[in-house]
Design a protein around this motif. Structure first.
Motif, PDB file in Angstrom:
ATOM      1  N   UNK A 143       0.643  -1.509   0.078  1.00  0.00           N
ATOM      2  CA  UNK A 143       0.148   0.035   0.165  1.00  0.00           C
ATOM      3  C   UNK A 143       0.545   1.264  -0.343  1.00  0.00           C
ATOM      4  N   UNK A 144       1.810   1.212   1.209  1.00  0.00           N
ATOM      5  CA  UNK A 144       2.701   2.792   0.675  1.00  0.00           C
ATOM      6  C   UNK A 144       2.924   2.718  -0.513  1.00  0.00           C
ATOM      7  N   UNK A 145       4.110   1.945  -1.320  1.00  0.00           N
ATOM      8  CA  UNK A 145       4.817   1.794  -2.296  1.00  0.00           C
ATOM      9  C   UNK A 145       3.701   2.717  -3.190  1.00  0.00           C
ATOM     10  N   UNK A 146       2.286   1.527  -3.006  1.00  0.00           N
ATOM     11  CA  UNK A 146       1.482   1.909  -4.347  1.00  0.00           C
ATOM     12  C   UNK A 146       1.019   3.221  -3.981  1.00  0.00           C
ATOM     13  N   UNK A 147       1.406   4.008  -2.956  1.00  0.00           N
ATOM     14  CA  UNK A 147       0.501   4.986  -2.760  1.00  0.00           C
ATOM     15  C   UNK A 147       1.353   6.353  -3.438  1.00  0.00           C
ATOM     16  N   UNK A 148       2.854   5.783  -2.912  1.00  0.00           N
ATOM     17  CA  UNK A 148       4.182   6.499  -3.167  1.00  0.00           C
ATOM     18  C   UNK A 148       4.169   6.938  -4.905  1.00  0.00           C
ATOM     19  N   UNK A 156       3.945  10.103  -6.693  1.00  0.00           N
ATOM     20  CA  UNK A 156       4.721  10.562  -7.978  1.00  0.00           C
ATOM     21  C   UNK A 156       4.747  11.484  -9.548  1.00  0.00           C
ATOM     22  N   UNK A 157       3.142  10.312  -9.931  1.00  0.00           N
ATOM     23  CA  UNK A 157       2.435  10.527 -11.205  1.00  0.00           C
ATOM     24  C   UNK A 157       1.695  11.993 -10.922  1.00  0.00           C
ATOM     25  N   UNK A 158       1.734  12.593  -9.819  1.00  0.00           N
ATOM     26  CA  UNK A 158       0.848  12.874  -9.500  1.00  0.00           C
ATOM     27  C   UNK A 158       1.173  14.845 -10.834  1.00  0.00           C
ATOM     28  N   UNK A 159       2.911  15.269 -10.053  1.00  0.00           N
ATOM     29  CA  UNK A 159       2.801  15.932 -10.327  1.00  0.00           C
ATOM     30  C   UNK A 159       2.936  16.529 -12.080  1.00  0.00           C
ATOM     31  N   UNK A 160       2.567  15.581 -12.594  1.00  0.00           N
ATOM     32  CA  UNK A 160       2.680  15.935 -13.747  1.00  0.00           C
ATOM     33  C   UNK A 160       1.530  15.720 -14.544  1.00  0.00           C
TER      34      UNK A 160
END
Lengths: 242, 246, 69
Positions: free
Chosen positions: A76-81, A85-89
């Protein structure tokens, strides 16, 4: 930039009720096409997800019992991160080339267009992350019987993550290096999703009912679906108009 | 009613009126906190289980109350600013954020220190401490976002949106964290039900809480006045005010 | 009075360090808030007075965007 044809009153008047749906699907299609053209960026969150998961057996212990214990939380933590990560773009390119301003001028509500962009983002990051998760679960010795719940919880949860994250992305799109700030703004809001998402998988492992957790994730999704588009629209307006 | 709101929304009026209100708030805060301190530290009986370490409650609980209330007030001020474009509300929200962060830190620190004699450890992932930690991150986010914008107006609006998003999420975060970490003491003090503590224990606590609230109001008034001067420095009334000060 | 002597008051029944650390940090930070607010106010007052002094020799117009040091 072509001076917004959409803004002329003649066209605004012709925006029939159906216009909203057409605009929504058009934005969705456009975003999917644009994202598909940059395939490398599509793969990146998935690679990041797999890479982070690889770090933990190396960093903690390769023993299956230890890994099985922490697997739900790790996934879950890895998927969340990876989603973060992809949100900025999400709005960045549209902001840079001015198409975001065009959306602002469109007769359709900005909230609907923003929602379309979020849906496109989720379809190409949240959905693949949820589908890849069982594979990484096998590598982490995730106990059998919890894989279906993991996918379902990630599907529901990552949609809320995309919606809430889009608020942060919209708020920071006007800031030159907003990436770190974005995570500072958004991660605290992700905690309820993380808690119930991990809770669902752990409940499945020990054989308890998972309906309550999934219902909570669904409720969070419903709430963010209802409220986030307005916050996204308001944030985009602020970022563009100052 | 509307003229009343508009009067308070005018920086000049707010500046003049808060000058009258401010000394009373400071006096009330000072008296209540002094009374609560003497009573709580010196006269309240020691707890039969926790001994004298329970006296930390007299700073921990007021700070924790304030940490949450300040965020709610900040979000309310943000709402007023976004809906009615009342600039004074934004100025108040600006000065509330750092104070709220300080109060959250006080609650965290006193909670952690309290943990040593109670749990035998400096940090326990207990529900309330964890929620407080998340609240601190929310405050830091609001402060950082405001600072990151080049234009003050953009920063104000963005911070307002974030404060409102945060205030919707705070109860959700709180309940989800409560649900997850069942290992915690029951809430010591609730407004609705009479606490289980004896009167001579909770009365000083109530006094401290009131004192902290007065402190918050007084400090916010004072700093909002400074913020008004800073933002309206080129306005005629501020220039006239400076002439009178000379 | 819950304590027999001043020494007992400071010892807090063995919990002295914890109680005093929590109270001390709280007092320190609240005092810092007040001091900061006062300094901020004094600085602004000084700035305003400097501007007013300058303004009395040359009438300032509605200089809404002039950034002053």
């Amino acid at each position: 930039m072509t001076q917004g044809q959409k803004a002329t009153p003649a066209i605004a008047e012709t925006a029939r009720p159906g216009g909203l749906w057409i605009a929504f699907t058009a934005t969705l299609k456009r975003d999917m096409t644009l994202m598909f053209r940059r395939r490398g960026e599509l793969i990146n969150p998935l690679v990041f997800f797999a890479l982070v998961i690889t770090l933990f057996p190396i960093g903690i212990s390769p023993e299956r019992e230890v890994l099985a214990l922490i697997a739900p939380g790790l996934l879950w933590v890895a998927a969340l991160l990876a989603a973060l990560l992809s949100l900025d773009s999400l709005f960045r390119t549209d902001y840079d080339d001015g198409s975001l301003e065009q959306m602002l001028l469109a007769p359709q509500p900005l909230a609907a267009l923003g929602l379309a962009k979020v849906v496109a983002h989720w379809l190409l990051t949240g959905l693949p992350l949820a589908l890849v998760a069982p594979l990484l679960g096998v590598m982490l010795a995730l106990p059998a019987g919890s894989y279906g719940v993991l996918v379902l919880a990630l599907l529901l949860g990552s949609a809320s993550l995309s919606l809430m994250g889009a608020i942060g992305a919209a708020l920071t799109v006007g800031i030159a290096r907003g990436g770190v700030l974005l995570s500072l703004l958004i991660l605290p809001l992700y905690i309820p999703v993380l808690i119930f998402g991990v809770g669902a998988v752990q409940a499945a492992i020990i054989g308890e009912g998972v309906a309550a957790h999934l219902a909570m994730l669904g409720a969070l999704l419903a709430a963010s679906l209802l409220l986030a588009p307005w916050a996204i629209a308001a944030s985009l307006r602020i970022s563009i108009n100052g | 009613m509307w003229t009343f709101i508009h009067k308070w929304g005018s920086p000049k009026w707010f500046y003049a009126m808060s000058a009258r209100l401010q000394p009373w708030c400071w006096a009330a805060a000072l008296m209540l906190i002094a009374l609560g301190t003497v009573w709580g530290l010196g006269f309240a009986p020691a707890d039969y289980q926790q001994g004298n370490s329970f006296r930390i409650i007299y700073v921990h609980v007021p700070a924790a109350f304030l940490a949450q209330s300040v965020f709610v007030s900040m979000a309310a001020a943000s709402l007023v600013f976004m809906v009615w474009k009342i600039k004074v509300a934004d100025m108040a929200a600006t000065v509330m954020a750092p104070f709220g962060a300080v109060m959250t830190f006080v609650a965290l620190f006193s909670g952690a220190v309290w943990g040593v004699p109670t749990w035998g450890t400096w940090w326990m992932w207990d529900a309330r401490l964890t929620s407080m930690l998340i609240l601190l991150f929310l405050y830091l986010g609001v402060i950082a976002l405001r600072g990151a914008f080049a234009s003050r107006d953009g920063g104000s609006k963005a911070a307002s949106v974030l404060a409102m998003v945060g205030v919707i999420n705070i109860p959700i975060i709180k309940y989800s964290v409560d649900w997850w970490f069942t290992l915690h003491q029951p809430s010591t003090f609730s407004v609705t039900s009479r606490p289980a503590m004896p009167v001579e224990m909770w009365l000083p606590l109530l006094i401290m809480v009131l004192g902290f609230y007065c402190f918050f109001i007084a400090l916010t008034l004072m700093r909002t006045r400074s913020e008004i001067l800073r933002r309206e420095i080129n306005k005629r009334w501020v220039i006239d005010l400076a002439r009178e000060m000379r | 009075m819950a304590f027999a002597s001043l020494g007992a008051f400071f010892a807090m029944g063995g919990h002295g360090p914890y109680v005093w650390a929590a109270w001390g940090v709280t007092a320190l930070l609240m005092a810092a808030c007040v001091i900061h607010a006062r300094l901020e106010r004094r600085q602004l007052a000084r700035l305003l007075m400097r501007r007013a002094r300058r303004g009395s020799t040359s009438q300032p117009h509605q200089a809404s965007h002039a950034d002053d040091p």
